[in-house]
Design a protein around this motif. Structure first.
Motif, PDB file in Angstrom:
ATOM      1  N   MET A  72       2.470  -8.988  -1.085  1.00 52.17           N
ATOM      2  CA  MET A  72       1.386  -8.438  -2.076  1.00 52.17           C
ATOM      3  C   MET A  72       1.044  -9.766  -2.265  1.00 52.17           C
ATOM      4  O   MET A  72       1.124 -10.295  -2.827  1.00 52.17           O
ATOM      5  N   THR A 117      -3.265  -7.598  -6.373  1.00 53.16           N
ATOM      6  CA  THR A 117      -2.401  -5.917  -6.515  1.00 53.16           C
ATOM      7  C   THR A 117      -1.938  -6.255  -8.342  1.00 53.16           C
ATOM      8  O   THR A 117      -1.672  -6.200  -8.774  1.00 53.16           O
ATOM      9  N   ASP A 166       0.005  -4.462 -11.469  1.00 50.94           N
ATOM     10  CA  ASP A 166       1.863  -4.798 -11.223  1.00 50.94           C
ATOM     11  C   ASP A 166       1.263  -3.207 -11.450  1.00 50.94           C
ATOM     12  O   ASP A 166       2.893  -2.828 -10.855  1.00 50.94           O
ATOM     13  N   ALA A 198       1.609  -1.910  -7.895  1.00 54.97           N
ATOM     14  CA  ALA A 198       2.928  -2.413  -7.026  1.00 54.97           C
ATOM     15  C   ALA A 198       4.256  -1.535  -7.040  1.00 54.97           C
ATOM     16  O   ALA A 198       4.817  -1.209  -7.294  1.00 54.97           O
ATOM     17  N   ARG A 232       4.022   1.698  -5.677  1.00 54.38           N
ATOM     18  CA  ARG A 232       4.373   2.045  -4.271  1.00 54.38           C
ATOM     19  C   ARG A 232       5.775   1.702  -4.219  1.00 54.38           C
ATOM     20  O   ARG A 232       6.215   1.569  -2.752  1.00 54.38           O
TER      21      ARG A 232
END
Length: 114
Positions: free
Chosen positions: A1, A5, A7, A10, A13
């Motif tokens: 990561m 990116t 949070d 992430a 995803r």
């Protein structure tokens, strides 16, 4: 990561909602490609945005490019001009190369940055 990116992205995803978002991204990219060739980059970029890794982004970009080429071939068959377009060899090479190169590169660029 990447450290850039967010949070929330992430977590998205890694959630179960990422796969339906990929389907929507593919459909949106196909619709955008039907309007303008820049849709190849948009669809690849959206696929890379929701991909969990760089390797998956590359694979999703290739799959999007293949889907665009298959949709284009089906449209040419529908209109009865597949043979005429297939005989225009240099133009077909450019179309296939851009269909297989632009979406994976856009997916890798977006996934690598975010």
């Amino acid at each position: 990561m990447s450290r850039l990116t967010p949070d929330a992205l992430a977590a998205f995803r890694a959630s179960d909602r990422a796969d339906p978002a990929l389907v929507v991204a593919f459909l949106l990219g196909l619709a955008a490609t039907a309007v303008h060739p820049a849709g190849l980059a948009l669809g690849g970029g959206l696929a890379g945005l929701f991909a969990p890794s760089l390797r998956r982004a590359l694979v999703l970009g290739v799959w999007f490019g293949v889907a665009v080429l298959v949709a284009w071939a089906l449209a040419l068959v529908w209109y009865g001009s597949l043979v005429a377009v297939a005989t225009a060899a240099p133009l077909v090479y450019v179309a296939v190369a851009s269909g297989l190169a632009v979406p994976p590169l856009a997916a890798l660029a977006v996934r690598g940055l975010v």
